[in-house]
Design a protein around this motif. Structure first.
Motif, mmCIF file in Angstrom:
data_model
loop_
_atom_site.group_PDB
_atom_site.id
_atom_site.type_symbol
_atom_site.label_atom_id
_atom_site.label_comp_id
_atom_site.label_asym_id
_atom_site.label_seq_id
_atom_site.Cartn_x
_atom_site.Cartn_y
_atom_site.Cartn_z
ATOM 1 N N GLU A 3 36.797 -31.429 -40.403
ATOM 2 C CA GLU A 3 36.293 -31.923 -39.113
ATOM 3 C C GLU A 3 37.349 -31.932 -38.019
ATOM 4 N N ASP A 4 38.613 -31.742 -38.402
ATOM 5 C CA ASP A 4 39.691 -31.659 -37.416
ATOM 6 C C ASP A 4 39.807 -30.279 -36.783
ATOM 7 N N ILE A 5 39.170 -29.266 -37.400
ATOM 8 C CA ILE A 5 39.305 -27.901 -36.879
ATOM 9 C C ILE A 5 37.996 -27.247 -36.474
ATOM 10 N N MET A 6 36.872 -27.810 -36.906
ATOM 11 C CA MET A 6 35.599 -27.162 -36.569
ATOM 12 C C MET A 6 34.487 -28.185 -36.415
ATOM 13 N N GLU A 7 33.428 -27.731 -35.742
ATOM 14 C CA GLU A 7 32.212 -28.530 -35.590
ATOM 15 C C GLU A 7 31.027 -27.649 -35.914
ATOM 16 N N ILE A 8 30.037 -28.238 -36.566
ATOM 17 C CA ILE A 8 28.771 -27.540 -36.776
ATOM 18 C C ILE A 8 27.861 -27.966 -35.641
ATOM 19 N N LEU A 9 27.370 -26.990 -34.915
ATOM 20 C CA LEU A 9 26.546 -27.274 -33.739
ATOM 21 C C LEU A 9 25.119 -27.577 -34.146
ATOM 22 N N PRO A 10 24.433 -28.400 -33.358
ATOM 23 C CA PRO A 10 23.030 -28.701 -33.665
ATOM 24 C C PRO A 10 22.189 -27.426 -33.598
ATOM 25 N N GLU A 11 21.173 -27.395 -34.407
ATOM 26 C CA GLU A 11 20.273 -26.244 -34.425
ATOM 27 C C GLU A 11 19.479 -26.203 -33.129
ATOM 28 N N THR A 12 19.359 -25.021 -32.564
ATOM 29 C CA THR A 12 18.572 -24.860 -31.343
ATOM 30 C C THR A 12 17.321 -24.047 -31.668
ATOM 31 N N ARG A 13 16.276 -24.357 -30.980
ATOM 32 C CA ARG A 13 15.023 -23.615 -31.211
ATOM 33 C C ARG A 13 14.929 -22.481 -30.201
ATOM 34 N N GLU A 14 14.635 -21.320 -30.724
ATOM 35 C CA GLU A 14 14.459 -20.150 -29.865
ATOM 36 C C GLU A 14 13.111 -20.239 -29.159
ATOM 37 N N LYS A 15 13.077 -19.878 -27.887
ATOM 38 C CA LYS A 15 11.813 -19.825 -27.170
ATOM 39 C C LYS A 15 11.105 -18.534 -27.516
ATOM 40 N N LEU A 16 9.821 -18.629 -27.820
ATOM 41 C CA LEU A 16 9.038 -17.428 -28.175
ATOM 42 C C LEU A 16 8.460 -16.764 -26.979
#
Length: 72
Positions: free
Chosen positions: A59-72
C-alpha cells in the motif's frame, strides 16, 4: 487502468532516486519500468521485489482504483 503506482514514484522522489537507478537496483527491465509508469499491471513477483528493496508495504507503492462502469 485498474491500478496506480503514483505512490511509488512519489517515494522515489522523496528518496531522491532516479527511475533507471531504481530499476537497475531492483532488477527490473526497462519494459517493466515503462509498465509501472503507464499504470499497467505487473506481476506480484515484481511488486514483492520493489517492496523488499524499498523496505515498505504494497500500500506504500500502489493503489487499486475503484471499478468504473463503462457507458454503453
Amino acid at each position: 487502468m485498474d491500478v496506480t503506482y503514483n505512490k511509488l514514484f512519489k517515494l522515489l522522489i522523496d528518496k531522491e532516486m532516479k527511475k533507471m537507478v531504481f530499476a537497475k537496483s531492483v532488477g527490473i527491465s526497462p519494459n517493466t519500468l515503462a509498465k509501472l509508469s503507464k499504470n499497467e499491471l505487473v506481476s506480484m513477483k515484481i511488486i514483492v521485489r520493489i517492496c523488499r528493496k524499498l523496505n515498505c508495504n504494497i500500500e506504500d507503492i500502489m493503489e487499486i482504483l475503484p471499478e468504473t462502469r463503462e457507458k454503453l
